[in-house]
Write an enzyme that holds these catalytic residues in place. Structure first.
Site, PDB file in Angstrom:
ATOM      1  N   VAL A  92     -51.834  61.622 -18.149  1.00 50.46           N
ATOM      2  CA  VAL A  92     -51.078  61.623 -16.897  1.00 50.46           C
ATOM      3  C   VAL A  92     -50.081  60.461 -16.847  1.00 50.46           C
ATOM      4  O   VAL A  92     -48.948  60.620 -16.399  1.00 50.46           O
ATOM      5  CB  VAL A  92     -52.024  61.585 -15.674  1.00 50.46           C
ATOM      6  N   CYS A  93     -50.496  59.319 -17.358  1.00 52.55           N
ATOM      7  CA  CYS A  93     -49.602  58.152 -17.349  1.00 52.55           C
ATOM      8  C   CYS A  93     -48.376  58.411 -18.223  1.00 52.55           C
ATOM      9  O   CYS A  93     -47.244  58.122 -17.837  1.00 52.55           O
ATOM     10  CB  CYS A  93     -50.340  56.912 -17.850  1.00 52.55           C
ATOM     11  N   GLU A  94     -48.622  58.968 -19.399  1.00 52.27           N
ATOM     12  CA  GLU A  94     -47.535  59.189 -20.368  1.00 52.27           C
ATOM     13  C   GLU A  94     -46.635  60.353 -19.982  1.00 52.27           C
ATOM     14  O   GLU A  94     -45.425  60.293 -20.163  1.00 52.27           O
ATOM     15  CB  GLU A  94     -48.133  59.433 -21.749  1.00 52.27           C
TER      16      GLU A  94
END
Length: 109
Positions: free
Chosen positions: A10-12
């Site tokens: 999700v961060c990437e």
């Protein structure tokens, strides 16, 4: 802004790209720097930033969790796919002349 860690789905795929799209808007408003903090070692965070090819965002490693603990945004991810150990909550803050203003903390993991 802060997030749990480098190379996490999700961060990437979501958070960093969403901030990267907003960099020109932030610059128009006079923002000097868009910074990302994650609990990783500096080599990992540097490699992640390079692999994503993102421009306009500075990446800062909080390898010993000291910054994340100081702002009380740590979370235990031992039971999550991000564990074991402490990670950062996802949050964003506006800092002006060294003074923290508005902060927005994501409710979920």
């Amino acid at each position: 802004f802060a997030l749990p860690g480098a190379f996490t789905g999700v961060c990437e795929k979501g958070h960093v790209p969403s901030f990267a799209k907003l960099v020109p808007d932030f610059e128009k408003k006079g923002v000097d720097e868009v910074a990302c903090v994650a609990i990783n070692d500096p080599y990992c965070l540097h490699g992640w930033a390079k692999a994503m090819g993102t421009t306009g965002i500075s990446f800062y490693a909080d390898a010993d969790e000291s910054f994340t603990r100081a702002v009380s945004e740590e979370r235990d991810c031992t039971g999550d796919a991000l564990g074991p150990g402490l990670r950062s909550n996802r949050y964003a803050c506006v800092v002006e002349d060294g003074v923290v203003g508005a902060c927005f903390v994501e409710a979920g993991p």
